[in-house]
Design a protein around this motif. Structure first.
Motif, PDB file in Angstrom:
ATOM      1  N   SER A  37       0.864  -1.188   0.000  1.00 34.85           N
ATOM      2  CA  SER A  37       0.000   0.000   0.000  1.00 34.85           C
ATOM      3  C   SER A  37       0.896   1.232   0.000  1.00 34.85           C
ATOM      4  N   ALA A  38       0.266   2.402  -0.016  1.00 31.27           N
ATOM      5  CA  ALA A  38       0.994   3.662   0.136  1.00 31.27           C
ATOM      6  C   ALA A  38       1.349   3.847   1.609  1.00 31.27           C
ATOM      7  N   PRO A  39       2.371   4.674   1.923  1.00 28.25           N
ATOM      8  CA  PRO A  39       2.703   4.886   3.337  1.00 28.25           C
ATOM      9  C   PRO A  39       1.494   5.409   4.121  1.00 28.25           C
ATOM     10  N   GLY A  40       1.208   4.749   5.234  1.00 27.98           N
ATOM     11  CA  GLY A  40       0.067   5.148   6.055  1.00 27.98           C
ATOM     12  C   GLY A  40       0.506   6.061   7.179  1.00 27.98           C
ATOM     13  N   LYS A  41      -0.285   6.055   8.250  1.00 31.69           N
ATOM     14  CA  LYS A  41       0.007   6.934   9.381  1.00 31.69           C
ATOM     15  C   LYS A  41       1.161   6.393  10.226  1.00 31.69           C
ATOM     16  N   ARG A  42       2.078   7.295  10.619  1.00 31.91           N
ATOM     17  CA  ARG A  42       3.165   6.886  11.527  1.00 31.91           C
ATOM     18  C   ARG A  42       2.734   7.052  12.974  1.00 31.91           C
ATOM     19  N   SER A  43       1.706   7.869  13.184  1.00 31.06           N
ATOM     20  CA  SER A  43       1.156   8.066  14.528  1.00 31.06           C
ATOM     21  C   SER A  43      -0.314   8.412  14.347  1.00 31.06           C
ATOM     22  N   LYS A  44      -1.022   8.477  15.451  1.00 27.81           N
ATOM     23  CA  LYS A  44      -2.474   8.742  15.363  1.00 27.81           C
ATOM     24  C   LYS A  44      -2.806  10.043  14.631  1.00 27.81           C
ATOM     25  N   THR A  45      -1.913  11.059  14.809  1.00 25.16           N
ATOM     26  CA  THR A  45      -2.219  12.386  14.251  1.00 25.16           C
ATOM     27  C   THR A  45      -1.661  12.580  12.838  1.00 25.16           C
ATOM     28  N   ASP A  46      -0.944  11.584  12.341  1.00 23.87           N
ATOM     29  CA  ASP A  46      -0.312  11.682  11.028  1.00 23.87           C
ATOM     30  C   ASP A  46      -1.365  11.571   9.908  1.00 23.87           C
ATOM     31  N   THR A  47      -0.981  11.921   8.667  1.00 25.34           N
ATOM     32  CA  THR A  47      -1.894  11.794   7.525  1.00 25.34           C
ATOM     33  C   THR A  47      -1.362  10.736   6.568  1.00 25.34           C
ATOM     34  N   VAL A  49      -0.461   9.025   3.104  1.00 29.92           N
ATOM     35  CA  VAL A  49      -0.043   9.620   1.831  1.00 29.92           C
ATOM     36  C   VAL A  49      -1.207   9.648   0.834  1.00 29.92           C
ATOM     37  N   THR A  50      -2.043   8.618   0.831  1.00 34.17           N
ATOM     38  CA  THR A  50      -3.196   8.610  -0.090  1.00 34.17           C
ATOM     39  C   THR A  50      -4.077   9.852   0.134  1.00 34.17           C
ATOM     40  N   ASP A  51      -4.312  10.182   1.402  1.00 31.80           N
ATOM     41  CA  ASP A  51      -5.138  11.361   1.689  1.00 31.80           C
ATOM     42  C   ASP A  51      -4.429  12.647   1.282  1.00 31.80           C
ATOM     43  N   MET A  52      -3.089  12.669   1.464  1.00 29.66           N
ATOM     44  CA  MET A  52      -2.324  13.853   1.039  1.00 29.66           C
ATOM     45  C   MET A  52      -2.436  14.021  -0.474  1.00 29.66           C
ATOM     46  N   LEU A  53      -2.362  12.913  -1.198  1.00 29.63           N
ATOM     47  CA  LEU A  53      -2.440  12.990  -2.666  1.00 29.63           C
ATOM     48  C   LEU A  53      -3.807  13.505  -3.126  1.00 29.63           C
ATOM     49  N   TYR A  54      -4.870  13.009  -2.486  1.00 32.56           N
ATOM     50  CA  TYR A  54      -6.205  13.514  -2.845  1.00 32.56           C
ATOM     51  C   TYR A  54      -6.282  15.027  -2.594  1.00 32.56           C
ATOM     52  N   SER A  55      -5.830  15.469  -1.425  1.00 29.43           N
ATOM     53  CA  SER A  55      -5.915  16.899  -1.095  1.00 29.43           C
ATOM     54  C   SER A  55      -5.080  17.729  -2.050  1.00 29.43           C
ATOM     55  N   CYS A  56      -3.886  17.218  -2.349  1.00 29.98           N
ATOM     56  CA  CYS A  56      -2.983  17.952  -3.233  1.00 29.98           C
ATOM     57  C   CYS A  56      -3.599  18.072  -4.630  1.00 29.98           C
ATOM     58  N   TYR A  57      -4.191  16.978  -5.076  1.00 28.46           N
ATOM     59  CA  TYR A  57      -4.813  17.004  -6.400  1.00 28.46           C
ATOM     60  C   TYR A  57      -5.977  17.994  -6.427  1.00 28.46           C
ATOM     61  N   ASP A  58      -6.752  18.036  -5.349  1.00 29.34           N
ATOM     62  CA  ASP A  58      -7.876  18.969  -5.291  1.00 29.34           C
ATOM     63  C   ASP A  58      -7.393  20.422  -5.360  1.00 29.34           C
ATOM     64  N   LEU A  59      -6.248  20.687  -4.713  1.00 34.68           N
ATOM     65  CA  LEU A  59      -5.652  22.033  -4.818  1.00 34.68           C
ATOM     66  C   LEU A  59      -5.322  22.345  -6.269  1.00 34.68           C
ATOM     67  N   ALA A  60      -4.658  21.379  -6.923  1.00 39.98           N
ATOM     68  CA  ALA A  60      -4.256  21.579  -8.326  1.00 39.98           C
ATOM     69  C   ALA A  60      -5.486  21.796  -9.206  1.00 39.98           C
ATOM     70  N   ALA A  61      -6.537  21.010  -8.923  1.00 41.32           N
ATOM     71  CA  ALA A  61      -7.745  21.116  -9.757  1.00 41.32           C
ATOM     72  C   ALA A  61      -8.409  22.488  -9.601  1.00 41.32           C
ATOM     73  N   ARG A  62      -8.189  23.104  -8.421  1.00 35.95           N
ATOM     74  CA  ARG A  62      -8.739  24.458  -8.223  1.00 35.95           C
ATOM     75  C   ARG A  62      -7.808  25.530  -8.768  1.00 35.95           C
ATOM     76  N   GLY A  63      -6.713  25.083  -9.380  1.00 38.37           N
ATOM     77  CA  GLY A  63      -5.771  26.020  -9.988  1.00 38.37           C
ATOM     78  C   GLY A  63      -4.808  26.642  -8.993  1.00 38.37           C
ATOM     79  N   GLU A  64      -4.739  26.068  -7.764  1.00 39.13           N
ATOM     80  CA  GLU A  64      -3.824  26.637  -6.768  1.00 39.13           C
ATOM     81  C   GLU A  64      -2.420  26.049  -6.903  1.00 39.13           C
TER      82      GLU A  64
END
Ligand code: ADP
Ligand code: ASP
Ligand code: MG
Length: 437
Positions: A37-47, A49-64
């Motif tokens: 799988s993709a790297p998951g959480k290293r601790s409870k509060t971590d994010t 990588v799959t979620d980071m990629l979705y968020s990053c893509y959403d930023l790009a899609a908004r032209g940011e």
């Protein structure tokens, strides 16, 4: 003897975890095909990588501008590479991906890069061949997984590799774009690879000691199930046991391959064995597991003598069909019928559905009750043990909880009860305690 091994996100979240994974793989030469799988959480509060990629893509899609955020994703991978001391650079991959984000290559493409990059690192670290899942796992025009084409191409390809890493979670569409399975889908890839090489065992390595009798987030330290059948597993994972994707069973069931759920952080534990059938029962446990989830609605239709009205059920179900709504359960009485559906199915269709049913069968009353949680009590031993249902109901009523719905599947390996969402956790704990303590 061939073993296919799948490692989940938490098993590959850091260089330290990669070392544990490599030690497990190298301990047995039979562990030849690896699905990460993709790297998951290293601790409870971590994010993840799959979620980071979705968020990053959403930023790009908004032209940011995504430079900073994408940089954080690069850092996750670069720190693993550095700490493992690998002679590997993902710079050109990062540039390709960043560019594809800016050119809107799609959310599925974005998410899939998590396992793709992790697969490259793991293959390098292990000294195994890397096989891009896009070349060997296929979906059809309707976005359905194409099992036969995949199996033919994948098994031919894997014959050419003694040891290989195949990233989880994604494959390709007929037009060569990337498509992912639903969340947690690397379990499915593992199962597909297991079938393709007709392996002896599919090991699914995660962060718990096995399939637990109930949700560890609700009951403290539940018992590990030592053996479970495909059928029981299907009931439990469909109803919310998050440890294995609910669709991961199909490819291996086809070939009768056992699955072993294991803990990367505690490899000594035997884990849970998932088998076509089992005659072995965990001592003293009438039930194999009890799980559930919230988010259901009950539609109750009342009409005197409806059981004598030919075609009543068909007319009601036709309304669901015309509105493209699936139902989960259909308990019925002499003068009433309940339809349990996932609440999200009602969105935007509620009025059409009610009006349609009224027109179709002219009921005396029709009610929709949202906010229902379903609990599935599952066990192959229940067929033989008398009074199991009575014990389930006694446990729930003993906790002062009202049962809203009961359905015993005709397979006799499960009893489903509906309770108000507010009572869900308490009811689950009460049933677990009735059978386990
Ligand atoms: P991975 O990243 O390895 O795929 P998941 O997070 O998908 O791991 O699944 C493992 C998690 O599933 C556990 O950490 C646990 O919190 C959760 N879980 C929920 N229900 C169960 C259950 N019945 N048995 C085991 N784990 C469960
Ligand atoms: N990385 C994907 C997810 O987070 C797939 C998986 O972990 O199985 O859903
Ligand atoms: Mg998972």
């Amino acid at each position: 003897m061939i073993k296919v091994v799948k490692f989940g996100g938490s098993s590959l979240a850091s260089a330290e975890q990669f070392k544990k994974v490599a030690a497990i793989i190298k301990a047995e030469p039979e562990r030849r095909y690896v699905v990460p799988s993709a790297p998951g959480k290293r601790s409870k509060t971590d994010t993840k990588v799959t979620d980071m990629l979705y968020s990053c893509y959403d930023l790009a899609a908004r032209g940011e501008d995504i430079t900073t955020y994408f940089g954080e994703i690069e850092t996750r991978y670069n720190s693993i590479i550095a700490e493992l001391g690998l002679d590997l650079s993902l710079e050109s991959e990062f540039n390709t991906i960043k560019n594809a984000f800016i050119h809107k290559a799609g959310r599925d493409y974005a998410a899939s890069r998590g396992e793709y990059l992790n697969g490259i690192i793991l293959a390098k670290y292990l000294g195994f061949d890397f096989i891009d899942a896009a070349e060997v796992i296929f979906f059809n025009e309707n976005s359905q997984f194409d099992s036969e084409r995949t199996n033919a191409v994948l098994s031919a390809e894997l014959k050419k590799h003694e040891y290989a890493v195949i990233p989880g979670f994604y494959g390709s569409m007929p037009n060569d774009t990337i498509k992912t399975f639903s969340r947690g889908g690397s379990d499915i890839t593992g199962s597909i690879v297991a079938r393709a090489v007709n392996c002896d065992l599919y090991e699914n390595w995660t962060d718990v000691d096995g399939f637990l009798m109930t949700d560890p987030r609700i009951v403290d330290d539940p018992r590990v199930i030592s053996e479970i059948t495909y059928k029981e597993l299907r009931e439990l994972s469909y109803m919310g046991a998050g440890v294995l994707h609910e669709d991961a069973i199909f490819p291996v069931r086809f070939a009768g391959i056992p699955i072993n759920i294991r803990n990367t952080n505690n490899p000594e534990a035997h884990g849970t064995l998932i088998l076509p059938t089992s005659e072995k029962y965990d001592t003293g446990n009438v039930i194999t597991g009890v799980v559930g989830k919230k988010g259901f609605s009950v539609i109750t239709i009342e009409k005197d003598m409806m059981n004598a009205e030919v075609g009543f059920g068909r007319r009601v179900l036709e309304v669901l069909e015309n509105n493209e709504i699936c139902f989960e359960h259909l308990p019925s009485g002499i003068d009433n019928m309940s339809i349990i559906i996932n609440t999200h199915e009602l969105e935007g269709r509620r009025d059409r559905l009610i009006n349609g049913i009224c027109r179709a069968v002219n009921p005396e009353t029709i009610d929709i009750d949202e906010g229902i949680a379903l609990i599935a009590v599952v066990g192959r031993a229940m067929v033989k043990a008398k009074g199991t249902a009575a014990r389930v109901f006694k446990a729930i009523s003993g906790a002062g909880i009202n049962i809203r719905m009961i359905d015993q599947g005709s397979s006799e390996i499960s009893i489903i009860v509906g309770v108000d969402e507010a009572d869900f956790e308490e009811a689950l704990r009460a049933i677990y305690q009735e059978f386990v303590y």
